[in-house]
Design an enzyme around this catalytic site. Structure first.
Site, PDB file in Angstrom:
ATOM      1  N   SER A 159      39.488  35.946  38.026  1.00 37.81           N
ATOM      2  CA  SER A 159      40.304  35.224  38.653  1.00 37.81           C
ATOM      3  C   SER A 159      40.557  35.765  39.904  1.00 37.81           C
ATOM      4  O   SER A 159      40.268  36.998  40.133  1.00 37.81           O
ATOM      5  CB  SER A 159      41.761  34.994  37.921  1.00 37.81           C
ATOM      6  N   TYR A 182      48.854  39.290  33.733  1.00 38.91           N
ATOM      7  CA  TYR A 182      47.370  38.469  34.034  1.00 38.91           C
ATOM      8  C   TYR A 182      46.794  39.182  35.200  1.00 38.91           C
ATOM      9  O   TYR A 182      45.392  39.508  34.842  1.00 38.91           O
ATOM     10  CB  TYR A 182      47.930  37.039  34.228  1.00 38.91           C
TER      11      TYR A 182
END
Length: 259
Positions: A159, A182
């Site tokens: 990401s 994350y």
């Protein structure tokens, strides 16, 4: 198609691809797109029923697919996947480390309730287990089969939130939401990508990390920019790289992203 993609609708004929988290969201779309290119797709997911349903739908469409129950955090499931692939195919051509979780808040459009200094240890540990450690151990387990491929491809679905350059830039779109679990798990996955790509540089295996974009999934939220079909494009592009394609990079489509 762009210059890093395959050009034939049957360019992956004879190839075997395993996609973790392959029964829903981006993973399911990646399975569909790779199967449409001619690959035998192994749909790997924690929910056996959903994995088998996805594989059955692909077969009903005239494509090649099978399913394996695969919780990427479980050693038993990783070994079972290895044995299943060995028995059925004797090799693996494409590994998509797609399975991942977001536990910092309701979804990627929602700021965490707690600042990084107060993030619950359970959230950080569980996120790392799924997003980072699992990708390492799945890859280590299946690497012997990838070495048998004449053009092995490993795609780590990362990401832009794993980019230290973006996390530290107030002008970056990801700067406002600071999701410790994350963000750091994806930064660690990027580091693994670099190290593994360097180790395999003299081989026929290409390893890259990709950012799929902000995609309208349960994790991404309905506020995201891309639909699921577009969200799968970068993964498929780097799974189908030709001999002269890049290795050891971090990409969104043809754009090289900063680490």
């Amino acid at each position: 198609m762009n210059n890093h993609s395959t050009t034939s609708s049957h360019a992956l004929t004879g190839k075997v691809a395993l996609v973790t988290g392959g029964a829903r969201g981006i993973g399911a779309e990646v399975c569909s797109q790779l199967a449409a290119l001619g690959a035998h797709v192994v749909v790997a997911a924690r929910d056996k029923t959903k994995a088998e349903s996805m594989a059955a739908a692909l077969r009903q469409a005239g494509l090649l697919a099978s399913a394996v129950q695969f919780d990427v955090t479980r050693e038993e499931d990783r070994q079972a996947a290895l044995e299943s692939l060995e028995k059925a195919h004797g090799k693996l051509d494409i590994l998509i480390n797609n399975a991942g979780i977001w536990l910092d808040s309701a979804n990627a459009a929602t700021p965490p309730d707690r600042a990084p200094s107060e993030a619950p240890p359970s959230v950080v540990r569980e996120t790392f287990e799924a997003n980072f450690f699992a990708s390492i151990f799945v890859t280590q387990t299946l690497l012997p089969l990838l070495r048998r491929s004449d053009a092995g491809r490993i795609v780590n679905v990362s990401s832009i939130r794993g980019s230290l350059a973006h996390l530290s830039n107030p002008k970056s779109p990801v700067y406002p939401i600071k999701a410790l679990g994350y963000d750091t798990s994806k930064a660690a996955l990027n580091a693994f990508t670099i190290l593994l790509a360097e180790e395999l540089r003299g081989t026929r295996i290409k390893v890259n990390a990709i950012h799929p974009g902000w995609v309208r999934t349960t994790m991404g939220s309905e506020q995201a920019d891309l639909d699921i079909a577009d969200g799968a494009r970068t993964t498929v592009q780097y799974a189908t790289l030709g001999e002269n394609g890049p290795k050891g990079g971090f990409f969104y489509l043809d754009v090289s992203l900063p680490w």
